[in-house]
Design a protein around this motif. Structure first.
Motif, PDB file in Angstrom:
ATOM      1  N   GLN A 373       0.820  -1.203   0.000  1.00  0.00           N
ATOM      2  CA  GLN A 373       0.000   0.000   0.000  1.00  0.00           C
ATOM      3  C   GLN A 373       0.858   1.258   0.000  1.00  0.00           C
ATOM      4  OE1 GLN A 373      -2.503  -0.459   3.481  1.00  0.00           O
ATOM      5  NE2 GLN A 373      -4.153  -1.372   2.265  1.00  0.00           N
ATOM      6  N   ALA A 374       0.245   2.325  -0.541  1.00  0.00           N
ATOM      7  CA  ALA A 374       0.887   3.636  -0.535  1.00  0.00           C
ATOM      8  C   ALA A 374       0.555   4.331   0.781  1.00  0.00           C
ATOM      9  CB  ALA A 374       0.392   4.466  -1.710  1.00  0.00           C
ATOM     10  N   GLU A 375       1.604   4.847   1.440  1.00  0.00           N
ATOM     11  CA  GLU A 375       1.420   5.552   2.712  1.00  0.00           C
ATOM     12  C   GLU A 375       2.029   6.942   2.582  1.00  0.00           C
ATOM     13  OE1 GLU A 375       2.532   5.172   7.471  1.00  0.00           O
ATOM     14  OE2 GLU A 375       3.268   3.678   6.028  1.00  0.00           O
ATOM     15  N   PHE A 376       1.244   7.969   2.873  1.00  0.00           N
ATOM     16  CA  PHE A 376       1.710   9.349   2.767  1.00  0.00           C
ATOM     17  C   PHE A 376       2.441   9.738   4.046  1.00  0.00           C
ATOM     18  CE2 PHE A 376       1.220  13.977   3.082  1.00  0.00           C
ATOM     19  CZ  PHE A 376       1.729  14.352   1.844  1.00  0.00           C
ATOM     20  N   LYS A 377       3.689  10.259   3.867  1.00  0.00           N
ATOM     21  CA  LYS A 377       4.484  10.679   5.015  1.00  0.00           C
ATOM     22  C   LYS A 377       4.931  12.121   4.807  1.00  0.00           C
ATOM     23  CE  LYS A 377       6.214   6.111   6.321  1.00  0.00           C
ATOM     24  NZ  LYS A 377       7.409   5.332   6.751  1.00  0.00           N
ATOM     25  N   PRO A 378       4.552  13.019   5.734  1.00  0.00           N
ATOM     26  CA  PRO A 378       4.937  14.437   5.608  1.00  0.00           C
ATOM     27  C   PRO A 378       6.453  14.609   5.717  1.00  0.00           C
ATOM     28  CG  PRO A 378       3.149  14.152   7.186  1.00  0.00           C
ATOM     29  CD  PRO A 378       3.687  12.784   6.899  1.00  0.00           C
ATOM     30  N   VAL A 379       6.978  15.537   4.914  1.00  0.00           N
ATOM     31  CA  VAL A 379       8.408  15.851   4.967  1.00  0.00           C
ATOM     32  C   VAL A 379       8.585  17.356   4.904  1.00  0.00           C
ATOM     33  CG1 VAL A 379       9.099  13.691   3.856  1.00  0.00           C
ATOM     34  CG2 VAL A 379       8.710  15.721   2.455  1.00  0.00           C
ATOM     35  N   GLU A 380       9.772  17.787   5.314  1.00  0.00           N
ATOM     36  CA  GLU A 380      10.171  19.192   5.218  1.00  0.00           C
ATOM     37  C   GLU A 380      11.360  19.288   4.270  1.00  0.00           C
ATOM     38  OE1 GLU A 380      12.243  22.668   7.992  1.00  0.00           O
ATOM     39  OE2 GLU A 380      11.422  20.841   8.925  1.00  0.00           O
ATOM     40  N   ILE A 381      11.240  20.155   3.266  1.00  0.00           N
ATOM     41  CA  ILE A 381      12.315  20.308   2.283  1.00  0.00           C
ATOM     42  C   ILE A 381      13.424  21.165   2.890  1.00  0.00           C
ATOM     43  CG2 ILE A 381      12.926  21.214   0.017  1.00  0.00           C
ATOM     44  CD1 ILE A 381      10.083  20.638  -0.886  1.00  0.00           C
ATOM     45  N   LEU A 382      14.653  20.628   2.856  1.00  0.00           N
ATOM     46  CA  LEU A 382      15.805  21.327   3.418  1.00  0.00           C
ATOM     47  C   LEU A 382      16.614  22.045   2.353  1.00  0.00           C
ATOM     48  CD1 LEU A 382      17.068  18.532   5.855  1.00  0.00           C
ATOM     49  CD2 LEU A 382      15.579  20.466   6.390  1.00  0.00           C
ATOM     50  N   SER A 394       8.734  15.474   8.718  1.00  0.00           N
ATOM     51  CA  SER A 394       8.038  16.597   9.346  1.00  0.00           C
ATOM     52  C   SER A 394       7.146  16.054  10.452  1.00  0.00           C
ATOM     53  CB  SER A 394       7.208  17.358   8.309  1.00  0.00           C
ATOM     54  OG  SER A 394       6.508  18.427   8.902  1.00  0.00           O
ATOM     55  N   LEU A 395       7.459  16.409  11.694  1.00  0.00           N
ATOM     56  CA  LEU A 395       6.704  15.919  12.838  1.00  0.00           C
ATOM     57  C   LEU A 395       6.168  17.098  13.638  1.00  0.00           C
ATOM     58  CD1 LEU A 395       9.084  13.078  14.083  1.00  0.00           C
ATOM     59  CD2 LEU A 395       6.862  12.770  12.989  1.00  0.00           C
ATOM     60  N   PRO A 396       5.023  16.941  14.270  1.00  0.00           N
ATOM     61  CA  PRO A 396       4.516  18.013  15.153  1.00  0.00           C
ATOM     62  C   PRO A 396       5.451  18.201  16.332  1.00  0.00           C
ATOM     63  CG  PRO A 396       3.204  16.003  15.379  1.00  0.00           C
ATOM     64  CD  PRO A 396       4.108  15.786  14.210  1.00  0.00           C
ATOM     65  N   GLN A 397       5.338  19.366  16.987  1.00  0.00           N
ATOM     66  CA  GLN A 397       6.210  19.656  18.123  1.00  0.00           C
ATOM     67  C   GLN A 397       6.081  18.606  19.221  1.00  0.00           C
ATOM     68  OE1 GLN A 397       5.423  23.665  19.392  1.00  0.00           O
ATOM     69  NE2 GLN A 397       6.484  24.575  17.650  1.00  0.00           N
ATOM     70  N   GLN A 403       3.577   8.267  15.755  1.00  0.00           N
ATOM     71  CA  GLN A 403       3.984   9.206  14.707  1.00  0.00           C
ATOM     72  C   GLN A 403       5.486   9.119  14.446  1.00  0.00           C
ATOM     73  OE1 GLN A 403       2.231  12.719  16.585  1.00  0.00           O
ATOM     74  NE2 GLN A 403       0.907  12.998  14.788  1.00  0.00           N
ATOM     75  N   ILE A 404       6.262   8.994  15.508  1.00  0.00           N
ATOM     76  CA  ILE A 404       7.707   8.867  15.348  1.00  0.00           C
ATOM     77  C   ILE A 404       8.048   7.565  14.641  1.00  0.00           C
ATOM     78  CG2 ILE A 404       9.891   8.635  16.608  1.00  0.00           C
ATOM     79  CD1 ILE A 404       8.713  10.446  18.767  1.00  0.00           C
ATOM     80  N   LYS A 405       7.362   6.495  15.006  1.00  0.00           N
ATOM     81  CA  LYS A 405       7.629   5.193  14.411  1.00  0.00           C
ATOM     82  C   LYS A 405       7.309   5.182  12.927  1.00  0.00           C
ATOM     83  CE  LYS A 405       6.466   0.292  14.916  1.00  0.00           C
ATOM     84  NZ  LYS A 405       5.659  -0.713  15.680  1.00  0.00           N
ATOM     85  N   ARG A 406       6.244   5.886  12.529  1.00  0.00           N
ATOM     86  CA  ARG A 406       5.812   5.878  11.121  1.00  0.00           C
ATOM     87  C   ARG A 406       6.408   7.018  10.313  1.00  0.00           C
ATOM     88  NH1 ARG A 406      -0.557   5.411  10.767  1.00  0.00           N
ATOM     89  NH2 ARG A 406       0.040   5.248   8.568  1.00  0.00           N
TER      90      ARG A 406
END
Length: 429
Positions: A373-382, A394-397, A403-406
């Motif tokens: 399956q396709a899983e969407f994971k947020p990222v931050e462009i550096l 990209s993780l919430p504060q 969330q950390i595991k995934r």
């Protein structure tokens, strides 16, 4: 035409058509394969400037080699020597060199005998002596197999001494070893007396780091001259091709601090601050990176500036270097390298816990193949690195353990596709 022949031909034509259809379908499927994955890995992008400069040291040329047929340097390149130490022997002919080599061999034998005599006083039985010889042999074999030569000289000396002790244990004792040492002393003294006529030793009057190479820059460039030098003057000096002085046997680097001077663009010079350090990466004649202190940044001259960096590290390793092209590393960013076409912007709807209102936001991320399956994971462009982005998860504060595991990490397989993707979509193989 016979009926059997006609049927055979028809069957062969049908088989040929079926094979062609299969190959065409396979090729089309390969060309139309729109969904595929690429592996990701950790990558570092440097914000660096490449500059060419010259190494400057406090150097004293060692003279005295003129007229000698053979020059034998004693210290290794980059070895520290003390004041009064012999750094070279000058031989008038091959016979003088052979005599010196014989003296060295006799001195080594004498050293081994003295070591054996010292060990003899501790007392060791024959069986234990045999075991020590076997252990020494295994130690030499292990060091050779792993390429570890750090203690090779001591290991060889120990092994030879054990063998000498074993030989002398059957023919004589400590008195015989002492007599052999006296005989070697007499031979060494006779050879050294003969060497006084055709062998000259060169000693240094001060301590420092020895280098067997001279290039003519020793007197043209000094640390003191850098204090008033301009960018154009350094450019002119670097364009020269000075020759090494005649009759020298090397040089002595008398200060532990060495300098790297270069002419850089005004833009690069403005990024350097006097008194601070900047990582400098050598990668040609010597590979290494070290922090160097910015000693001075000269005034602009036709859009260029003279900069001088200093260091007190790796003097021995850099003692042969002169003109070098290096990288001044201003910043380094490490992240996960992904193709640009794998990065997407998706609209996500969340519920505000206080107002219970739904809020739609744009989220940048990548689709990762998890299982089938396709899983969407947020990222931050550096960093924008050409056809790739350097990103991080990209993780919430305040992130939960799930969330950390995934979160997105190096090694994930990102999906590159022109088709529509969504979280949970099943990807066929």
């Amino acid at each position: 035409m016979k009926q059997g022949t006609l049927i055979t031909r028809i069957v062969m034509i049908l088989l040929f058509i079926m094979v062609c259809v299969y190959m065409a379908a396979y090729a089309w499927r390969s060309l139309d394969q729109r969904e595929y994955t690429v592996p990701t890995y950790s990558h570092t992008v440097d914000d660096a400037a490449e500059v060419t400069g010259i190494l400057v040291r406090q150097e004293v040329v060692i003279s005295g080699g003129g007229g000698a047929a053979i020059v034998d340097l004693v210290p290794d390149q980059g070895e520290r020597v003390a004041a009064g130490q012999v750094v070279a022997y000058l031989y008038q002919d091959e016979e003088a060199l052979s005599r010196r080599q014989e003296v060295r061999q006799l001195q080594l034998e004498r050293e081994q005998l003295l070591y054996s005599l010292q060990q003899e006083s501790t007392g060791t039985d024959a069986a234990r002596l045999d075991q020590n010889i076997v252990d020494a042999m295994m130690g030499l074999k292990t060091s050779a197999a792993y390429g570890d030569l750090t203690g090779l000289e001591d290991q060889v000396l120990t092994f030879k001494s054990l063998v000498i002790r074993q030989d002398w244990s059957t023919t004589g004792g400590a008195q015989d070893i002492s007599a052999m040492v006296e005989s070697l002393d007499a031979q060494i003294q006779a050879l050294q007396s003969a060497a006084a006529l055709d062998t000259t030793s060169i000693r240094v009057s001060q301590s420092g780091v020895f280098s067997g190479e001279t290039d003519g820059y020793e007197s043209l460039l000094t640390p003191e001259s850098l204090e008033t030098m301009t960018a154009s003057q350094l450019t002119s000096l670097m364009a020269q091709d000075p020759s090494a002085p005649t009759g020298t046997v090397g040089k002595l680097i008398t200060s532990s601090t060495w300098y790297f001077a270069a002419v850089v663009s005004q833009e690069t010079a403005e990024r350097l601050t006097q008194g601070r350090t900047v990582p400098v990466r050598f990668s040609r004649d010597w590979s290494g990176e070290l922090d160097m202190t910015v000693e001075q940044v000269g005034e602009p001259e036709n859009g260029q500036c003279l900069v001088v960096l200093s260091s007190s590290r790796n003097l021995a390793e850099t003692s042969l270097l002169r003109k070098q092209t290096v990288e001044l590393v201003f910043d380094s960013v490490t992240g996960i390298r992904v193709p640009k076409k794998a990065v997407r912007t998706e609209l996500q709807t969340t519920t505000d816990p206080e107002t219970e209102e739904e809020v739609t936001t744009s989220v940048t991320g990548v689709y990762v193949l998890t299982g089938a399956q396709a899983e969407f994971k947020p990222v931050e462009i550096l960093v924008d690195d050409g056809d790739y982005y350097l990103v991080q998860a990209s993780l919430p504060q305040v992130a939960s353990d799930n969330q950390i595991k995934r979160a997105f990490r190096a090694g994930d397989q990102v999906i590159i596709s022109v088709d529509e993707l969504y979280d949970g979509k099943v990807i066929s193989g």
